[in-house]
Write an enzyme that holds these catalytic residues in place. Structure first.
Site, PDB file in Angstrom:
ATOM      1  N   ALA A 100       1.110  -1.260   0.011  1.00 54.00           N
ATOM      2  CA  ALA A 100       0.154  -0.137   0.105  1.00 54.00           C
ATOM      3  C   ALA A 100       0.963   1.570  -0.320  1.00 54.00           C
ATOM      4  CB  ALA A 100      -0.917   0.259   0.833  1.00 54.00           C
ATOM      5  N   ASP A 101       0.685   2.121  -0.541  1.00 50.42           N
ATOM      6  CA  ASP A 101       0.844   3.644   0.027  1.00 50.42           C
ATOM      7  C   ASP A 101       0.860   4.212   0.945  1.00 50.42           C
ATOM      8  OD1 ASP A 101       1.922   6.223  -0.818  1.00 50.42           O
ATOM      9  OD2 ASP A 101       1.113   6.679  -2.915  1.00 50.42           O
ATOM     10  N   TYR A 102       1.093   4.708   1.455  1.00 47.74           N
ATOM     11  CA  TYR A 102       1.390   5.144   3.228  1.00 47.74           C
ATOM     12  C   TYR A 102       0.493   5.742   3.243  1.00 47.74           C
ATOM     13  CZ  TYR A 102       6.261   3.162   3.107  1.00 47.74           C
ATOM     14  OH  TYR A 102       7.999   3.215   2.821  1.00 47.74           O
TER      15      TYR A 102
END
Length: 828
Positions: free
Chosen positions: A291-293
């Protein structure tokens, strides 16, 4: 019970091993006690063995990162992300680094912006760029790099426009594949991002959050964190997914990063159709999804939707939340096992266990060689947009040069994860002084007082005005002028200098398209993009003609902001009630301008050379295996200087197309260096995908009927050579049915990424009709299902677990005449 079950699983799988296991040379351990360390086994087998040895708590721990600092700070010893280790089984931590423009971990080689790399139209340079970034990520102790960014530029206002490769799916795909191959050749895992349709950051009504110096923008209207990209099925598959598909199927990207936004209702990181159906089932992706942050929102939704790892911060994938989802029955232990298996299998496939840990030591980096690569890329990226006899400059005829503007002395780049601190910086002012030597006076003004700058320019032989924009992750630009965000009245500065000095050239350092209202009042215009740490040296060589400017626009520069595809309709951009509707469909970038009859300031594919080229003698060849069709053109350097030609091939809409098509779509290109007077015949291959469209009714690709117009030229608006592209299987009007020959089709099966094919699934019209299994499959025979038209899909599964999908469509046929011979179908 958990530990006992794991032990039994290990014992059962260990029984399959050979008598003398092959020991790993790295960190894994002794295969006699740790059978997953046996390198003679496949990645799938090793992952299954290690998975069986892990406790439930250990498995859960592997789904979330454990380093908070790296997501917000940058330093020589701060990685962007880190996964937990399990020392008991010899599983080390995995270290991650940002990397679209270089590692964000202390100083690094600052690459030209990916938009500049796209302007080279050179896949070989993309590979070189990927290799530099991959090597430095490795030399800083990282196992994976968060790059490349491959999202299509839907609107030039997008804050991360500079991080990606422009507006055309074909160009973006070709560069993506080679960048990933270059990076992974250095032993690190690439992370293609952001999957999918993350095409805006959000508008900032205050206009303050996205200013230079801000660590991250904060666009709140149409925010990337919550907006829903509403895209029809055809547009999604033809425009916003092809580059990801190529990254997976051609480049073998180890990791895919899912994006913040929703896509057609569901957040991307829990969008099962996106992550499981398209990515894994249809494309055969065998790596893992992270996942992106901050993009994971719902523990059960993410677990069931296809997210394997949340690197930072573990909000959804904390052990407490995962255990709660398991206890409540919202997710199953088998789902956790599958996520862990995907991570482990990828690590085994990329040799993570079988090598020593990478050292974090910048002394390992060949800084001089990397700087030379940066300079070469920027020389190939610099794009001359206007030249009324001023370029190249002749130092031997100059007495004085006025250099104007802060970017002439400042390192210009974008913000966010692409913000790199350079090892070194060669600024344009110093490079120009060095290039002209002591015999030419070079004066400088930072441009903050336009009247003063104009006075300095008036007294020189020539004025070079440097101007820049600023783009950043987190917020979009408020407008397309150089005043958004406000860095002083740069448009006014250019106007006043040009009025005072008729020999004025402007050098833009921008992340993407900007408005150029003063372009008719200057003699030269060079788009340098964000040029990287050696940008000054590269630009001096371009300006003085030591190299030919090799750049061609990977984006359209509009004449007016009102002309861009998303202008004038808030439902398109920035969205209404956090819903962004892609009403323009497949008409993105130059396709929009062509379809609407709009004249851009500078068209897609455009760029001037210091010489002149001629294109002629267009020839269309016969289709080859897989449906690719060669088109060749003769390219001649008609001038007296060496230069680089970029012939571009576009396909048009066929008569009677069942769907609305853009007037032209890029299908092939080449970069051709030529000496003065030299001539070369260049072959451009039009892939089968360029002849197809996505049919939402059947959820698959369909061939366009008849013959497609094809054109070759120097840009999307300069297509002088025309022909027709007719495939033998095209259903052209008046064409007779093919004759049925032998009732079987034969296919040669090749290995996939060096791994033999061990299983082939055969589908006819969506129904599985046969499964072939063997230690090494080299040929498959399929019986034709009668004389009606049908769709054949072959799914090859390699020993390493990778998948390759091939789809063929066969027309209806008539009964074969006696004695007709059939050589058999082949798949290359």
């Amino acid at each position: 019970m958990r530990r006992l079950g794991g032990t039994l699983a290990v014992c059962a799988l260990a029984a399959l091993s050979s008598a003398v296991p092959a020991a790993a040379t790295g960190r894994c351990g002794d295969p006699s006690t740790r059978p997953w360390c046996d390198t003679s086994r496949s990645p799938d087998q090793r992952a299954a063995l290690l998975l069986g040895a892990l406790s439930q708590d250990e498995k859960v721990s592997l789904l979330g990162g454990n380093d908070f600092q790296g997501g917000i700070n940058s330093g020589p010893d701060i990685h962007t992300g880190q996964s937990p280790a399990v020392d008991r089984v010899g599983l080390p931590s995995v270290y991650y680094s940002d990397g679209p423009l270089g590692p964000r971990q202390g100083p690094a080689t600052a690459m030209p912006a990916p938009m500049g790399l796209a302007a080279t139209w050179d896949p070989a340079l993309a590979s070189a760029a990927g290799a530099v970034v991959g090597n430095e990520a490795r030399s800083k102790g990282n196992d994976a790099v968060f790059a490349p960014t491959v999202n299509i530029m839907r609107t030039p206002l997008g804050g991360r426009t500079f991080e990606a490769y422009g507006e055309d799916p074909h160009l973006v795909s070709r560069l993506t594949v080679q960048w990933i191959r270059g990076a992974q050749s250095q032993g690190v895992m690439a992370t293609v991002k952001h999957f999918a349709a993350n095409n805006q950051e959000g508008q900032d009504p205050s206009g303050q959050a996205g200013r230079p110096g801000s660590p991250l923008g904060a666009g709140t209207v149409g925010s990337r964190y919550i907006h829903d990209s509403v895209i029809d099925e055809r547009t999604l598959h033809e425009v916003y997914l092809p580059q990801f598909e190529s990254a997976v199927k051609e480049a073998g990207s180890a990791i895919v990063m899912c994006s913040y936004n929703r896509l057609n209702g569901a957040f991307a990181c829990q969008n099962r159709q996106l992550l499981e159906d398209i990515l894994r089932r249809d494309w055969g992706f065998a790596g893992y999804v992270l996942a992106d942050y901050g993009a994971a929102h719902d523990t059960a939704g993410n677990l069931n939707g296809g997210l394997d790892f949340e690197p930072w911060p573990p909000w959804a994938y904390t052990p407490t939340q995962i255990d709660a989802a398991l206890a409540s029955g919202q997710a199953s232990p088998a789902t956790v096992d599958e996520h862990v298996r995907r991570i482990l299998r990828t690590l085994f496939a990329f040799g993570f266990f079988d090598r020593p840990a990478y050292r974090n030591d910048d002394a390992q980096i060949d800084k001089a060689a990397h700087a030379a690569t940066v300079q070469h890329i920027e020389e190939s990226a610099a794009t001359v947009l206007e030249n009324r006899g001023i370029l190249p400059l002749d130092a031997g005829r100059l007495h004085s040069v006025a250099v104007i503007g802060k970017p002439a002395t400042s390192f210009v780049t974008g913000g966010g994860s692409g913000n790199v601190t350079p090892f070194d910086f060669a600024n344009p002012l110093s490079a120009i002084r060095q290039r002209v030597g002591p015999g030419v006076s070079v004066s400088y003004d930072d441009g903050t007082d336009p009247a003063r700058a104009a006075g300095i320019a008036r007294g020189a032989d020539v004025a070079l005005v440097f101007a820049a924009d600023y783009e950043t992750e987190g917020s979009d630009r408020g407008c397309l002028s150089l005043e958004c965000p406000d860095q002083g009245n740069q448009d006014g500065l250019i106007d006043q200098v040009a009025a005072a000095q008729p020999n004025t050239a402007v050098i833009l350092e921008t992340g993407g398209p900007v408005l150029t209202p003063w372009r008719d009042r200057i003699k030269g215009l060079v788009e340098a993009w964000y040029p990287g740490e050696q940008g000054g040296l590269a630009l001096a060589r371009v300006l003085f003609g030591d190299v030919d400017p090799g750049g061609r626009l990977p984006v359209t520069f509009p004449d007016r902001e009102a002309d861009i595809p998303t202008a004038g309709d808030p439902q398109k951009y920035p969205g209404v009630d956090n819903e962004v509707t892609y009403k323009e469909g497949v008409l993105v970038g130059y396709r929009w301008f062509d379809a609407r009859g709009l004249t851009p300031a500078f068209p897609f594919g455009y760029g001037l050379s210091y010489t002149h080229f001629g294109f002629g003698r267009l020839q269309v060849g016969a289709p080859g295996h897989g449906g690719a069709q060669p088109v060749s053109v003769e390219v001649t350097n008609l001038g007296g200087r060496p230069g680089v030609a970029v012939p571009e091939l576009y396909v048009g809409a066929p008569p009677g197309s069942p769907v609305a098509e853009p007037p032209w779509r890029l299908a092939a290109f080449a970069r051709v260096p030529l000496a003065p007077g030299a001539r070369r015949r260049v072959t451009l291959e039009v892939g089968a995908r360029s002849r197809r469209f996505w049919d939402a009714a059947t959820h698959g690709w369909r061939d366009l009927p008849g013959c497609l117009p094809v054109a070759v030229g120097a840009s999307s608006r300069e297509l002088a050579l025309r022909a027709r592209l007719c495939d033998r299987s095209a259903s052209a009007p008046g064409r007779r049915r093919a004759r049925c020959r032998r009732p079987t089709l034969r296919f040669r099966i090749h290995s996939l990424a060096g791994s033999p094919i061990v299983r082939v699934l055969v589908y006819v019209n969506g129904r599985r009709v046969r499964t072939v299994r063997a230690r090494r499959i080299t040929r498959v025979v399929v019986r034709r299902p009668g004389r009606t038209a049908f769709r054949l899909r072959l799914v090859d599964v390699s020993r390493a677990g990778r998948r390759r999908v091939t789809v063929r469509r066969y027309r209806a046929c008539t009964k074969t005449r006696p004695g007709t011979r059939h050589p058999g179908g082949r798949r290359g």
